[in-house]
Design a protein around this motif. Structure first.
Motif, PDB file in Angstrom:
ATOM      1  N   ARG A 160       0.836  -1.198   0.000  1.00  0.00           N
ATOM      2  CA  ARG A 160       0.000   0.000   0.000  1.00  0.00           C
ATOM      3  C   ARG A 160       0.876   1.256   0.000  1.00  0.00           C
ATOM      4  O   ARG A 160       2.105   1.182   0.077  1.00  0.00           O
ATOM      5  CB  ARG A 160      -0.914  -0.003   1.222  1.00  0.00           C
ATOM      6  N   GLU A 180      -1.099   4.877   3.898  1.00  0.00           N
ATOM      7  CA  GLU A 180      -1.936   3.775   4.366  1.00  0.00           C
ATOM      8  C   GLU A 180      -1.162   2.905   5.347  1.00  0.00           C
ATOM      9  O   GLU A 180      -1.709   2.451   6.364  1.00  0.00           O
ATOM     10  CB  GLU A 180      -2.399   2.928   3.181  1.00  0.00           C
ATOM     11  N   SER A 220      -2.085   1.923   9.609  1.00  0.00           N
ATOM     12  CA  SER A 220      -2.109   0.629  10.296  1.00  0.00           C
ATOM     13  C   SER A 220      -1.353  -0.390   9.462  1.00  0.00           C
ATOM     14  O   SER A 220      -1.464  -0.391   8.231  1.00  0.00           O
ATOM     15  CB  SER A 220      -3.555   0.144  10.505  1.00  0.00           C
ATOM     16  N   ARG A 246      -4.719  -3.595   1.132  1.00  0.00           N
ATOM     17  CA  ARG A 246      -5.940  -3.377   1.904  1.00  0.00           C
ATOM     18  C   ARG A 246      -6.867  -4.584   1.848  1.00  0.00           C
ATOM     19  O   ARG A 246      -7.332  -5.068   2.870  1.00  0.00           O
ATOM     20  CB  ARG A 246      -6.663  -2.129   1.403  1.00  0.00           C
ATOM     21  N   SER A 247      -7.139  -5.064   0.609  1.00  0.00           N
ATOM     22  CA  SER A 247      -8.093  -6.160   0.465  1.00  0.00           C
ATOM     23  C   SER A 247      -7.583  -7.330  -0.369  1.00  0.00           C
ATOM     24  O   SER A 247      -8.235  -8.355  -0.434  1.00  0.00           O
ATOM     25  CB  SER A 247      -9.398  -5.631  -0.158  1.00  0.00           C
ATOM     26  N   GLY A 260      -7.740 -11.318   1.599  1.00  0.00           N
ATOM     27  CA  GLY A 260      -8.520 -10.300   2.306  1.00  0.00           C
ATOM     28  C   GLY A 260      -7.698  -9.137   2.817  1.00  0.00           C
ATOM     29  O   GLY A 260      -8.262  -8.169   3.343  1.00  0.00           O
ATOM     30  N   LEU A 279      -7.550  -5.899   6.013  1.00  0.00           N
ATOM     31  CA  LEU A 279      -8.904  -5.952   6.575  1.00  0.00           C
ATOM     32  C   LEU A 279      -9.169  -7.313   7.200  1.00  0.00           C
ATOM     33  O   LEU A 279      -9.741  -7.408   8.291  1.00  0.00           O
ATOM     34  CB  LEU A 279      -9.943  -5.657   5.482  1.00  0.00           C
ATOM     35  N   ALA A 280      -8.741  -8.379   6.530  1.00  0.00           N
ATOM     36  CA  ALA A 280      -8.920  -9.724   7.074  1.00  0.00           C
ATOM     37  C   ALA A 280      -8.047  -9.929   8.304  1.00  0.00           C
ATOM     38  O   ALA A 280      -8.444 -10.587   9.267  1.00  0.00           O
ATOM     39  CB  ALA A 280      -8.586 -10.772   6.005  1.00  0.00           C
ATOM     40  N   GLN A 283      -7.144  -7.661  10.472  1.00  0.00           N
ATOM     41  CA  GLN A 283      -7.777  -6.979  11.601  1.00  0.00           C
ATOM     42  C   GLN A 283      -9.034  -7.713  12.050  1.00  0.00           C
ATOM     43  O   GLN A 283      -9.363  -7.717  13.241  1.00  0.00           O
ATOM     44  CB  GLN A 283      -8.119  -5.540  11.211  1.00  0.00           C
ATOM     45  N   ALA A 284      -9.722  -8.351  11.099  1.00  0.00           N
ATOM     46  CA  ALA A 284     -10.971  -9.039  11.431  1.00  0.00           C
ATOM     47  C   ALA A 284     -10.758 -10.212  12.369  1.00  0.00           C
ATOM     48  O   ALA A 284     -11.662 -10.562  13.144  1.00  0.00           O
ATOM     49  CB  ALA A 284     -11.660  -9.508  10.149  1.00  0.00           C
ATOM     50  N   ASP A 327      -7.801   5.474   3.014  1.00  0.00           N
ATOM     51  CA  ASP A 327      -7.175   4.476   2.155  1.00  0.00           C
ATOM     52  C   ASP A 327      -7.393   4.856   0.698  1.00  0.00           C
ATOM     53  O   ASP A 327      -8.259   5.669   0.360  1.00  0.00           O
ATOM     54  CB  ASP A 327      -7.707   3.074   2.447  1.00  0.00           C
ATOM     55  N   ARG A 377     -10.880   4.518  -0.998  1.00  0.00           N
ATOM     56  CA  ARG A 377     -11.838   5.554  -0.601  1.00  0.00           C
ATOM     57  C   ARG A 377     -11.565   6.857  -1.347  1.00  0.00           C
ATOM     58  O   ARG A 377     -12.493   7.553  -1.772  1.00  0.00           O
ATOM     59  CB  ARG A 377     -11.749   5.777   0.910  1.00  0.00           C
TER      60      ARG A 377
END
Length: 202
Positions: free
Chosen positions: A35, A39, A43, A76-77, A101, A104-105, A107-108, A121, A124
Motif C-alpha cells: 500500500r 496507508e 495501520s 488493503r483487500s 482479504g 482488513l482480514a 484486523q478481522a 485508504d 476511498r
C-alpha cells in the motif's frame, strides 16, 4: 521435452489466521505491504516492510535481489497484492503468497496491528475523486452539454479498472504528497530488507 511443473497463474493464497500462526511460531515469512506509505502509517502488521506497488514495479529487479526467501504480499483487500505477485513472479521469485482479504482480514481476526495517524485508504480516495468528477460533469453539462462525456469517461475507466484489476486513477493518487507520507525511497527500503529484522519498521 520440458517436464517441469508449470507455475500457477494465480497467486498462492494465505489466510490471516495461518499467517498469524507463522509469525507467532517464529517461522515468519517476509511480509511486504504494497500500500501507499500513508496507508501503511495508518495501520500495518508488526514487522512488515512497506514497499509501495508503484515503486515495486519500477525497481522489481533490485528488490528481488533482497527477497530470497518466502514472501507474503499484503494490501488493503488483496487486489494490489495480487498485482505485486504478478510483478515479482516475473523476476523468478519463488514462494510468493498473497494475504487473502488483506489488512482488513488481518484486523478481522483480531491480529496485532501497529496504529498510526489515520489516513484515507486509496480505494476511498478513488471513490471520492471519481464521484466528484461525475457529479460536477453532470451539473456543468446543463450549461455545456459536452461535459457529460467526462462522466462517461470516468465510468469507462472504472469499468476497465474492474476488468483489468488495475486502476490508473488510484496509481495517480498514490503519487500525491498526501499519500507518500514519510520518506519511502528505494535506498531506504533496500536497506531495511538487507538488514532484516533490525532494519524493518515497527
Amino acid at each position: 521435452m520440458d517436464t517441469s511443473p508449470a507455475r500457477p497463474t494465480t497467486p498462492a493464497p494465505l489466510d490471516a489466521t495461518t499467517l498469524r500462526e507463522l509469525l507467532d511460531t517464529g517461522r515468519a515469512p517476509r511480509v511486504l505491504d504494497v500500500r501507499t506509505p500513508a496507508e501503511f502509517e495508518t495501520s500495518h502488521i508488526p514487522g512488515s516492510y512497506n514497499v509501495p506497488l508503484d515503486l515495486l514495479r519500477e525497481h522489481r529487479t533490485e528488490l528481488r535481489n533482497h527477497l530470497d526467501e518466502e514472501v507474503v504480499l499484503v494490501c488493503r483487500s488483496g487486489a494490489r497484492a495480487a498485482q505485486a505477485e504478478q510483478t515479482l513472479a516475473g523476476t523468478g521469485l519463488p514462494n510468493l503468497k498473497v494475504l487473502t482479504g488483506g489488512i482488513l482480514a488481518w484486523q478481522a481476526v483480531g491480529a496485532p496491528v501497529n496504529q498510526g495517524r489515520p489516513r484515507w485508504d486509496l480505494e476511498r480516495q478513488v471513490r471520492l475523486v471519481a464521484g466528484t468528477i461525475v457529479l460536477l460533469s453532470i451539473l456543468v453539462s446543463v450549461v455545456l452539454p459536452g461535459a457529460k462525456w467526462l462522466a462517461g469517461l470516468i465510468g469507462a475507466g472504472l469499468a476497465l479498472a474492474s476488468i483489468t484489476n488495475t486502476c490508473l486513477l488510484g496509481t495517480l493518487l498514490g503519487r500525491l504528497p498526501y499519500n507518500r507520507g514519510a520518506s519511502c525511497d528505494l535506498d531506504t527500503i533496500v536497506g531495511q530488507l538487507r538488514d532484516g529484522p533490525a532494519g524493518r519498521r515497527s
